[in-house]
Design a protein around this motif. Structure first.
Motif, PDB file in Angstrom:
ATOM      1  N   SER A   7      46.662  58.289  65.772  1.00  0.00           N
ATOM      2  CA  SER A   7      45.427  59.056  65.666  1.00  0.00           C
ATOM      3  C   SER A   7      44.961  59.436  67.062  1.00  0.00           C
ATOM      4  O   SER A   7      45.285  58.770  68.057  1.00  0.00           O
ATOM      5  CB  SER A   7      44.345  58.236  64.952  1.00  0.00           C
ATOM      6  OG  SER A   7      44.048  57.051  65.683  1.00  0.00           O
ATOM      7  N   TYR A   8      44.176  60.505  67.126  1.00  0.00           N
ATOM      8  CA  TYR A   8      43.672  60.972  68.427  1.00  0.00           C
ATOM      9  C   TYR A   8      42.427  61.810  68.201  1.00  0.00           C
ATOM     10  O   TYR A   8      42.387  62.671  67.310  1.00  0.00           O
ATOM     11  CB  TYR A   8      44.729  61.816  69.132  1.00  0.00           C
ATOM     12  CG  TYR A   8      44.306  62.365  70.477  1.00  0.00           C
ATOM     13  CD1 TYR A   8      44.260  61.562  71.609  1.00  0.00           C
ATOM     14  CD2 TYR A   8      43.965  63.710  70.619  1.00  0.00           C
ATOM     15  CE1 TYR A   8      43.884  62.068  72.844  1.00  0.00           C
ATOM     16  CE2 TYR A   8      43.591  64.231  71.851  1.00  0.00           C
ATOM     17  CZ  TYR A   8      43.551  63.400  72.960  1.00  0.00           C
ATOM     18  OH  TYR A   8      43.182  63.907  74.189  1.00  0.00           O
ATOM     19  N   MET A   9      41.406  61.536  69.007  1.00  0.00           N
ATOM     20  CA  MET A   9      40.198  62.361  69.006  1.00  0.00           C
ATOM     21  C   MET A   9      39.817  62.653  70.445  1.00  0.00           C
ATOM     22  O   MET A   9      39.841  61.760  71.295  1.00  0.00           O
ATOM     23  CB  MET A   9      39.041  61.653  68.296  1.00  0.00           C
ATOM     24  CG  MET A   9      37.735  62.463  68.312  1.00  0.00           C
ATOM     25  SD  MET A   9      36.333  61.624  67.500  1.00  0.00           S
ATOM     26  CE  MET A   9      36.824  61.792  65.786  1.00  0.00           C
ATOM     27  N   ALA A  10      39.497  63.910  70.722  1.00  0.00           N
ATOM     28  CA  ALA A  10      39.056  64.311  72.059  1.00  0.00           C
ATOM     29  C   ALA A  10      38.049  65.443  71.916  1.00  0.00           C
ATOM     30  O   ALA A  10      38.153  66.272  71.013  1.00  0.00           O
ATOM     31  CB  ALA A  10      40.237  64.753  72.915  1.00  0.00           C
ATOM     32  N   PHE A  11      37.069  65.473  72.828  1.00  0.00           N
ATOM     33  CA  PHE A  11      36.069  66.525  72.746  1.00  0.00           C
ATOM     34  C   PHE A  11      35.440  66.765  74.101  1.00  0.00           C
ATOM     35  O   PHE A  11      35.440  65.896  74.984  1.00  0.00           O
ATOM     36  CB  PHE A  11      34.988  66.188  71.711  1.00  0.00           C
ATOM     37  CG  PHE A  11      34.301  64.870  71.932  1.00  0.00           C
ATOM     38  CD1 PHE A  11      33.125  64.779  72.657  1.00  0.00           C
ATOM     39  CD2 PHE A  11      34.833  63.707  71.386  1.00  0.00           C
ATOM     40  CE1 PHE A  11      32.494  63.568  72.854  1.00  0.00           C
ATOM     41  CE2 PHE A  11      34.201  62.483  71.568  1.00  0.00           C
ATOM     42  CZ  PHE A  11      33.031  62.408  72.307  1.00  0.00           C
ATOM     43  N   CYS A  12      34.925  67.970  74.262  1.00  0.00           N
ATOM     44  CA  CYS A  12      34.230  68.385  75.475  1.00  0.00           C
ATOM     45  C   CYS A  12      32.780  68.680  75.108  1.00  0.00           C
ATOM     46  O   CYS A  12      32.488  69.720  74.507  1.00  0.00           O
ATOM     47  CB  CYS A  12      34.899  69.631  76.052  1.00  0.00           C
ATOM     48  SG  CYS A  12      34.075  70.231  77.534  1.00  0.00           S
ATOM     49  N   PRO A  13      31.870  67.755  75.431  1.00  0.00           N
ATOM     50  CA  PRO A  13      30.471  67.955  75.028  1.00  0.00           C
ATOM     51  C   PRO A  13      29.858  69.244  75.552  1.00  0.00           C
ATOM     52  O   PRO A  13      29.079  69.892  74.849  1.00  0.00           O
ATOM     53  CB  PRO A  13      29.765  66.724  75.629  1.00  0.00           C
ATOM     54  CG  PRO A  13      30.833  65.692  75.747  1.00  0.00           C
ATOM     55  CD  PRO A  13      32.078  66.459  76.093  1.00  0.00           C
ATOM     56  N   GLU A  14      30.200  69.628  76.786  1.00  0.00           N
ATOM     57  CA  GLU A  14      29.582  70.822  77.381  1.00  0.00           C
ATOM     58  C   GLU A  14      29.975  72.101  76.651  1.00  0.00           C
ATOM     59  O   GLU A  14      29.213  73.064  76.614  1.00  0.00           O
ATOM     60  CB  GLU A  14      29.954  70.919  78.859  1.00  0.00           C
ATOM     61  CG  GLU A  14      29.333  69.830  79.711  1.00  0.00           C
ATOM     62  CD  GLU A  14      29.633  70.000  81.190  1.00  0.00           C
ATOM     63  OE1 GLU A  14      30.004  71.129  81.600  1.00  0.00           O
ATOM     64  OE2 GLU A  14      29.495  69.018  81.943  1.00  0.00           O
ATOM     65  N   LYS A  15      31.171  72.112  76.069  1.00  0.00           N
ATOM     66  CA  LYS A  15      31.659  73.304  75.374  1.00  0.00           C
ATOM     67  C   LYS A  15      31.558  73.184  73.859  1.00  0.00           C
ATOM     68  O   LYS A  15      31.982  74.100  73.135  1.00  0.00           O
ATOM     69  CB  LYS A  15      33.120  73.574  75.763  1.00  0.00           C
ATOM     70  CG  LYS A  15      33.336  73.832  77.243  1.00  0.00           C
ATOM     71  CD  LYS A  15      32.641  75.080  77.718  1.00  0.00           C
ATOM     72  CE  LYS A  15      32.954  75.362  79.190  1.00  0.00           C
ATOM     73  NZ  LYS A  15      32.254  76.573  79.671  1.00  0.00           N
ATOM     74  N   SER A  33      40.759  56.343  57.300  1.00  0.00           N
ATOM     75  CA  SER A  33      39.882  57.490  57.075  1.00  0.00           C
ATOM     76  C   SER A  33      40.732  58.724  56.779  1.00  0.00           C
ATOM     77  O   SER A  33      41.966  58.687  56.862  1.00  0.00           O
ATOM     78  CB  SER A  33      39.000  57.736  58.314  1.00  0.00           C
ATOM     79  OG  SER A  33      38.025  58.723  58.061  1.00  0.00           O
ATOM     80  N   ASN A  34      40.056  59.820  56.438  1.00  0.00           N
ATOM     81  CA  ASN A  34      40.755  61.096  56.255  1.00  0.00           C
ATOM     82  C   ASN A  34      40.213  62.122  57.245  1.00  0.00           C
ATOM     83  O   ASN A  34      39.258  61.863  57.986  1.00  0.00           O
ATOM     84  CB  ASN A  34      40.663  61.588  54.813  1.00  0.00           C
ATOM     85  CG  ASN A  34      39.246  61.915  54.372  1.00  0.00           C
ATOM     86  OD1 ASN A  34      38.364  62.231  55.169  1.00  0.00           O
ATOM     87  ND2 ASN A  34      38.993  61.827  53.069  1.00  0.00           N
ATOM     88  N   ILE A  35      40.820  63.288  57.262  1.00  0.00           N
ATOM     89  CA  ILE A  35      40.508  64.264  58.301  1.00  0.00           C
ATOM     90  C   ILE A  35      39.108  64.859  58.133  1.00  0.00           C
ATOM     91  O   ILE A  35      38.452  65.203  59.134  1.00  0.00           O
ATOM     92  CB  ILE A  35      41.584  65.389  58.344  1.00  0.00           C
ATOM     93  CG1 ILE A  35      41.523  66.140  59.672  1.00  0.00           C
ATOM     94  CG2 ILE A  35      41.452  66.311  57.149  1.00  0.00           C
ATOM     95  CD1 ILE A  35      41.871  65.304  60.879  1.00  0.00           C
ATOM     96  N   VAL A  36      38.605  64.938  56.905  1.00  0.00           N
ATOM     97  CA  VAL A  36      37.261  65.474  56.699  1.00  0.00           C
ATOM     98  C   VAL A  36      36.226  64.520  57.270  1.00  0.00           C
ATOM     99  O   VAL A  36      35.309  64.924  58.011  1.00  0.00           O
ATOM    100  CB  VAL A  36      37.006  65.736  55.203  1.00  0.00           C
ATOM    101  CG1 VAL A  36      35.535  66.099  54.974  1.00  0.00           C
ATOM    102  CG2 VAL A  36      37.896  66.859  54.694  1.00  0.00           C
ATOM    103  N   ASP A  37      36.352  63.232  56.937  1.00  0.00           N
ATOM    104  CA  ASP A  37      35.412  62.252  57.482  1.00  0.00           C
ATOM    105  C   ASP A  37      35.479  62.200  59.004  1.00  0.00           C
ATOM    106  O   ASP A  37      34.448  62.090  59.683  1.00  0.00           O
ATOM    107  CB  ASP A  37      35.720  60.862  56.912  1.00  0.00           C
ATOM    108  CG  ASP A  37      34.995  60.601  55.607  1.00  0.00           C
ATOM    109  OD1 ASP A  37      34.496  61.564  54.993  1.00  0.00           O
ATOM    110  OD2 ASP A  37      34.929  59.427  55.190  1.00  0.00           O
ATOM    111  N   MET A  38      36.684  62.275  59.551  1.00  0.00           N
ATOM    112  CA  MET A  38      36.816  62.208  61.007  1.00  0.00           C
ATOM    113  C   MET A  38      36.240  63.450  61.681  1.00  0.00           C
ATOM    114  O   MET A  38      35.728  63.378  62.799  1.00  0.00           O
ATOM    115  CB  MET A  38      38.276  62.003  61.399  1.00  0.00           C
ATOM    116  CG  MET A  38      38.829  60.635  61.003  1.00  0.00           C
ATOM    117  SD  MET A  38      37.854  59.254  61.654  1.00  0.00           S
ATOM    118  CE  MET A  38      38.168  59.431  63.411  1.00  0.00           C
TER     119      MET A  38
END
Length: 378
Positions: A338-346, A269-274
């Motif tokens: 690759s790495y993805m991380a997120f904070c749903p509350e924020k 994939s690329n960064i836009v799709d991700m």
């Protein structure tokens, strides 16, 4: 023996005390920090330092912070040609593929294709079914609690014969015999948690069998098309867009191909799709939001975290920063990270894609996410 146990006890107490001291220092330092309004500059500085220190050729980043999305690209996708990384550059996702697979499984369980509590024994065709039913469910597969090792030894032995592109010569027949009689499999349950690409691969096999469709077809039509992710696929349709992979020392290495383990490792994939995929985890503006939201829910608990369906849940960092739980997943192939991380509350998250195999990308990603939770862009 008594003396030995005393020493062990002292070491454990020292370790626990160190953790509490570090946690206290980190909490105080975070609570006293002032917003410097220079998040973009901090990202530039940290990413360039990472490239210089790790001999990494290139890096792409997407940061989602509320309604704002920030893209940044660093370095080159090919050191020989000098062509720079941009938002169209394709990367191998490696294990980050897993959260696509568990999302697909959640989608199709909601459609009635199968139930998460179905036993693996009853979910595969007769020529691939395990020799006995030990109670392993599809939910065990999605949470790495099915008792499977990361990759079976037979597959590793064959892969080592082709170190640059280790899975290229492997086919489903290499796995089928193991699946029917896995000698190293443990009993399912949280006590036998083991990060397992075999388990996720099996989950993908179940979906293919139940839906009578290939994993590629499921991915492209059921996740990518609804979200508008036009460049995410197992199939490489434009090789000119793919970055050249580099090993942990910065040397050029092969791109990997996956006739097996597709559901755990094979997406490009690329960064836009991700960034689209990341935003879909955070905002209720697509038909897939409820599907993604369900994969975020805690299924298995550990002392400082938990497992959702595919996602790692970091409660420890979230409590220290006051941001709430952080969900994350990383991935590597021989030449990519690759790495993805997120904070749903924020409503804040980050994606990093690099054309070098280096697990330390995850540490930088978490550091940058924490900075994004504490610092504004302007």
């Amino acid at each position: 023996m008594k003396r030995f146990l005393q020493i062990i006890g002292i070491l454990v107490l020292i370790a626990i005390g160190s953790i509490f001291l570090y946690s206290g220092w980190l909490y105080i330092s975070i609570s006293l920090r002032k917003d410097t309004h220079n998040l973009s500059q901090q990202i530039d500085r940290e990413c360039q330092y990472y490239l210089d220190r790790k001999n990494t050729p290139g890096l792409a980043l997407a940061l989602v912070k509320g309604d704002t999305i920030l893209y940044k690209s660093f370095g080159v996708k090919n050191r020989v040609t000098g062509e720079t990384i941009d938002t169209s550059t394709l990367f191998e996702l490696g294990d980050l593929t897993i959260v696509f697979t568990t999302s697909l499984a959640e989608l199709h369980s909601r459609k009635g294709l199968f139930n998460w509590n179905d036993h693996l024994y009853n979910s595969l065709p007769a020529d691939r079914v395990p020799s006995l039913d030990d109670g392993t469910t599809l939910l065990h597969l999605a949470t790495h609690t099915g008792g499977f090792p990361r990759i079976q030894q037979e597959l590793l032995d064959t892969a080592r014969l082709h170190p640059c592109n280790p899975f290229e010569k492997l086919y489903r027949s290499h796995s089928d015999y193991y699946y029917r009689s896995p000698a190293d499999k443990k009993a399912p349950g949280w006590h036998n948690y083991q990060y397992s690409e075999i388990a996720i691969s099996l989950l993908g096999d179940v979906m293919e069998y139940k839906a009578h469709r290939s994993y590629e077809n499921l991915l492209v039509n059921d996740i990518c098309a609804p979200l508008g992710m036009k460049k995410t696929s197992l199939i490489l349709r434009d090789s000119a867009l793919l970055a050249k992979g580099h090993d942990i020392n910065g040397n050029v290495t092969c791109n990997w191909h996956f006739p097996v383990l597709q559901a755990s490792d094979a997406i490009r994939s690329n960064i836009v799709d991700m960034s689209i995929f990341l935003k879909a985890q955070l905002f209720n503006n697509s038909s897939l939001y409820d599907v993604f939201h369900n994969t975020h829910q805690k299924v298995v608990s550990f002392p400082i975290g938990a497992m959702g369906k595919g996602w790692n849940i970091d409660n420890f960092t979230g409590q220290l920063t006051g941001s709430g739980p952080i969900l994350w997943h990383g991935g590597c192939t021989g030449g990519f990270s690759s790495y993805m991380a997120f904070c749903p509350e924020k409503k804040t998250g980050i994606v990093l894609l690099a054309n070098q195999n280096n697990p330390l990308l995850e540490k930088m990603g978490l550091d940058l996410l924490n900075e994004a939770l504490l610092t504004s862009l302007k």
